[in-house]
Design a protein around this motif. Structure first.
Motif, PDB file in Angstrom:
ATOM      1  N   ARG A   1     -19.866  15.245  31.185  1.00 28.37           N
ATOM      2  CA  ARG A   1     -21.249  15.343  30.773  1.00 28.37           C
ATOM      3  C   ARG A   1     -21.953  16.724  31.249  1.00 28.37           C
ATOM      4  O   ARG A   1     -22.881  17.093  30.772  1.00 28.37           O
ATOM      5  CB  ARG A   1     -22.107  14.215  31.453  1.00 28.37           C
ATOM      6  CG  ARG A   1     -22.121  12.903  30.800  1.00 28.37           C
ATOM      7  CD  ARG A   1     -22.826  11.898  31.582  1.00 28.37           C
ATOM      8  NE  ARG A   1     -22.361  11.568  32.996  1.00 28.37           N
ATOM      9  CZ  ARG A   1     -22.999  10.588  33.743  1.00 28.37           C
ATOM     10  NH1 ARG A   1     -23.957  10.000  33.490  1.00 28.37           N
ATOM     11  NH2 ARG A   1     -22.113  10.554  35.068  1.00 28.37           N
ATOM     12  N   SER A   2     -21.368  17.242  32.507  1.00 31.83           N
ATOM     13  CA  SER A   2     -21.993  18.695  32.666  1.00 31.83           C
ATOM     14  C   SER A   2     -21.535  19.631  31.655  1.00 31.83           C
ATOM     15  O   SER A   2     -22.427  20.551  31.436  1.00 31.83           O
ATOM     16  CB  SER A   2     -21.346  19.025  34.103  1.00 31.83           C
ATOM     17  OG  SER A   2     -19.548  19.176  33.849  1.00 31.83           O
ATOM     18  N   PHE A   3     -20.467  19.426  30.767  1.00 27.71           N
ATOM     19  CA  PHE A   3     -20.240  20.241  29.781  1.00 27.71           C
ATOM     20  C   PHE A   3     -21.347  20.118  28.787  1.00 27.71           C
ATOM     21  O   PHE A   3     -21.939  21.101  27.999  1.00 27.71           O
ATOM     22  CB  PHE A   3     -18.985  19.823  29.064  1.00 27.71           C
ATOM     23  CG  PHE A   3     -17.751  20.659  29.731  1.00 27.71           C
ATOM     24  CD1 PHE A   3     -17.616  21.938  29.804  1.00 27.71           C
ATOM     25  CD2 PHE A   3     -16.594  20.093  29.838  1.00 27.71           C
ATOM     26  CE1 PHE A   3     -16.396  22.603  30.327  1.00 27.71           C
ATOM     27  CE2 PHE A   3     -15.133  20.487  30.382  1.00 27.71           C
ATOM     28  CZ  PHE A   3     -15.237  21.971  30.651  1.00 27.71           C
TER      29      PHE A   3
ATOM     30  N   GLY B   1     -25.372  22.375  25.857  1.00 32.58           N
ATOM     31  CA  GLY B   1     -25.890  21.866  25.067  1.00 32.58           C
ATOM     32  C   GLY B   1     -27.551  21.712  25.201  1.00 32.58           C
ATOM     33  O   GLY B   1     -28.042  21.727  24.152  1.00 32.58           O
ATOM     34  N   ALA B   2     -27.799  21.630  26.574  1.00 28.62           N
ATOM     35  CA  ALA B   2     -29.475  21.503  26.824  1.00 28.62           C
ATOM     36  C   ALA B   2     -30.007  22.730  27.833  1.00 28.62           C
ATOM     37  O   ALA B   2     -30.873  23.347  27.181  1.00 28.62           O
ATOM     38  CB  ALA B   2     -29.632  20.183  27.455  1.00 28.62           C
TER      39      ALA B   2
ATOM     40  N   TRP C   1     -16.931  15.283  24.598  1.00 26.86           N
ATOM     41  CA  TRP C   1     -17.427  16.298  25.682  1.00 26.86           C
ATOM     42  C   TRP C   1     -17.802  17.655  24.781  1.00 26.86           C
ATOM     43  O   TRP C   1     -18.326  18.643  25.361  1.00 26.86           O
ATOM     44  CB  TRP C   1     -16.192  16.593  26.523  1.00 26.86           C
ATOM     45  CG  TRP C   1     -15.061  17.011  26.091  1.00 26.86           C
ATOM     46  CD1 TRP C   1     -13.839  16.360  25.568  1.00 26.86           C
ATOM     47  CD2 TRP C   1     -14.687  18.419  26.125  1.00 26.86           C
ATOM     48  NE1 TRP C   1     -12.920  17.252  25.266  1.00 26.86           N
ATOM     49  CE2 TRP C   1     -13.460  18.583  25.376  1.00 26.86           C
ATOM     50  CE3 TRP C   1     -15.307  19.603  26.350  1.00 26.86           C
ATOM     51  CZ2 TRP C   1     -12.682  19.639  25.136  1.00 26.86           C
ATOM     52  CZ3 TRP C   1     -14.650  20.922  26.117  1.00 26.86           C
ATOM     53  CH2 TRP C   1     -13.184  21.177  25.504  1.00 26.86           C
ATOM     54  N   ILE C   2     -17.354  17.770  23.418  1.00 21.45           N
ATOM     55  CA  ILE C   2     -17.325  18.903  22.690  1.00 21.45           C
ATOM     56  C   ILE C   2     -19.003  19.060  22.037  1.00 21.45           C
ATOM     57  O   ILE C   2     -19.370  20.328  21.807  1.00 21.45           O
ATOM     58  CB  ILE C   2     -16.275  18.912  21.580  1.00 21.45           C
ATOM     59  CG1 ILE C   2     -15.058  18.997  22.391  1.00 21.45           C
ATOM     60  CG2 ILE C   2     -16.596  20.326  20.717  1.00 21.45           C
ATOM     61  CD1 ILE C   2     -13.768  18.886  21.395  1.00 21.45           C
ATOM     62  N   GLY C   3     -19.706  17.974  22.143  1.00 20.79           N
ATOM     63  CA  GLY C   3     -20.916  17.955  21.359  1.00 20.79           C
ATOM     64  C   GLY C   3     -21.817  18.801  21.931  1.00 20.79           C
ATOM     65  O   GLY C   3     -22.420  19.585  21.061  1.00 20.79           O
TER      66      GLY C   3
ATOM     67  N   ALA D   1     -17.342  25.214  36.377  1.00 25.59           N
ATOM     68  CA  ALA D   1     -18.229  25.959  36.212  1.00 25.59           C
ATOM     69  C   ALA D   1     -19.662  25.355  35.608  1.00 25.59           C
ATOM     70  O   ALA D   1     -20.838  25.884  35.932  1.00 25.59           O
ATOM     71  CB  ALA D   1     -17.800  27.001  35.504  1.00 25.59           C
ATOM     72  N   ALA D   2     -19.711  24.390  34.511  1.00 27.18           N
ATOM     73  CA  ALA D   2     -20.540  24.040  33.898  1.00 27.18           C
ATOM     74  C   ALA D   2     -21.326  23.165  35.045  1.00 27.18           C
ATOM     75  O   ALA D   2     -22.693  23.121  34.909  1.00 27.18           O
ATOM     76  CB  ALA D   2     -20.082  23.039  32.704  1.00 27.18           C
TER      77      ALA D   2
END
Length: 375
Positions: A100-102, A107-108, A57-59, A164-165
């Motif tokens: 995945r929301s993180f 990330g995107a 999840w950190i990626g 939040a994400a």
């Protein structure tokens, strides 16, 4: 380590810019040891990074750091680097996890928002579609999921961490269905996890209702995640979320007067977690923008960030005296104030890319490089 409410203890603009420079240069060092992997964490001040091929999840925070860096520097090379990392996140689209929301907000979507990157825009849109498909109308939420630690019960759980994400990610969609799902999920999260300003970190659905899995308000970072989620909801939909957000920020001030809070309030001999204050400060910056007179909350956030930067948990600030050896002195920009479970039975204070991103983002908000609701 309590911080007095005086302007003299606030970071000046010059000090903020110097700290931003330290964190930017730190990114170069981390990148030099990644070998096209994703940096997860480094214990303490060691610079011994654990590298992952996928990033968990950190990626998304690794590309987020580069998106933010390109925002600061205006460098096309930095933007290309961020875009390259972003493309490598596509393998996470099918992972069964709300986290995945993180990955795809930070990330995107930030790449789309700040740089107009077409691939980032496409990837964010695909992630919204994938997440929306997991919406369960019976429990009126997108459940935690079975991957990334969710386990077999993940299909019946809701968690506060990614709220939040998720709200921000879905706000980028023009489809009313996605907006509705996001608000349904938020309302369920509040019903299941929010109580008088405090947050349970997760809840399990059984016997036709949600049951909390922990005591509300105890875990500092969970509380900070919840506050940030409420502030994002308030920015998106107004009331009653704004009232809830204000109450949650007041609860933080009352229960955590020290700017370097304990990881858990029920363990006075446990670890601190300054990263929780950094996340809470982002919420307070947002709350300040939403209120007619938000200056006290902006001041509060500035105080929290100033305390973190001046603490031993950040290496390199010129007024810090915590330099045990020359190796540390020559490798500044380390923010090792993130409490993190490094294995099933052990939590440590570590340096992480998500912690560095949030700290850098807060500093950028203070000098007007980004807006409070952009992170």
């Amino acid at each position: 380590m309590a911080l007095n409410n005086t302007d003299q203890q606030l970071l000046s603009n010059k000090e903020i810019q110097s700290t931003i420079d330290l964190l930017i240069h730190r990114i170069d060092y981390i990148d030099s040891i990644c070998n096209n992997g994703f940096p997860l964490y480094s214990p303490g001040k060691t610079s011994q990074w654990i590298i992952s091929p996928g990033g968990s999840w950190i990626g998304g925070f690794w590309s987020a750091l580069w998106w933010l860096r390109s925002r600061i520097t205006g460098s096309e090379a930095d933007q290309r680097k961020a875009s390259d990392i972003c493309r490598r996140l596509s393998s996470k689209l099918s992972i069964d996890s709300i986290n995945r929301s993180f990955i795809f907000w930070y990330g995107a979507s930030l790449g789309d928002l700040w740089s107009g990157d077409n691939q980032a825009h496409k990837l964010a849109a695909e992630s919204i579609t994938a997440l929306a498909a997991t919406y369960d109308p019976t429990i009126r939420c997108m459940p935690l999921g079975t991957a990334m630690g969710g386990g077999t019960e993940g299909k019946r759980c809701i968690s506060i961490d990614s709220l939040a994400a998720l709200i921000q990610l879905f706000s980028r969609s023009e489809q009313s269905q996605h907006q509705n799902i996001s608000q349904y999920h938020t309302d369920t999260a509040l019903t299941a996890c929010y109580y008088n300003g405090a947050f349970h970190t997760s809840a399990y659905f059984g016997q036709n209702k949600f049951h909390s899995t922990d005591e509300a308000g105890i875990w500092s970072r969970g509380q900070a995640w919840g506050i940030l989620g409420l502030c994002r909801a308030a920015a998106q939909w107004g009331e009653p979320y704004l009232t809830y957000a204000h109450s949650a920020c007041e609860y933080w001030k009352y229960t955590r007067p020290d700017p370097l809070p304990l990881d858990r309030l029920d363990n006075s001999s446990g670890l601190y977690d300054p990263s929780a204050s950094v996340i809470a400060s982002l919420a307070m910056f947002s709350l300040a923008d939403l209120l007619p007179d938000g200056n006290p909350w902006r001041l509060q956030a500035h105080q929290l960030i100033s305390a973190v930067i001046r603490s031993p948990f950040f290496i390199g600030f010129y007024k810090n005296d915590d330099y045990p050896n020359n190796k540390i002195r020559m490798n500044p920009g380390i923010f090792w104030g993130n409490c993190y479970k490094t294995n099933e039975d052990k939590e440590e204070l570590v340096e992480t890319v998500w912690g560095s991103f949030f700290l850098l983002a807060a500093l950028c908000i203070l000098v007007g490089i980004i807006k409070p609701n952009h992170c």
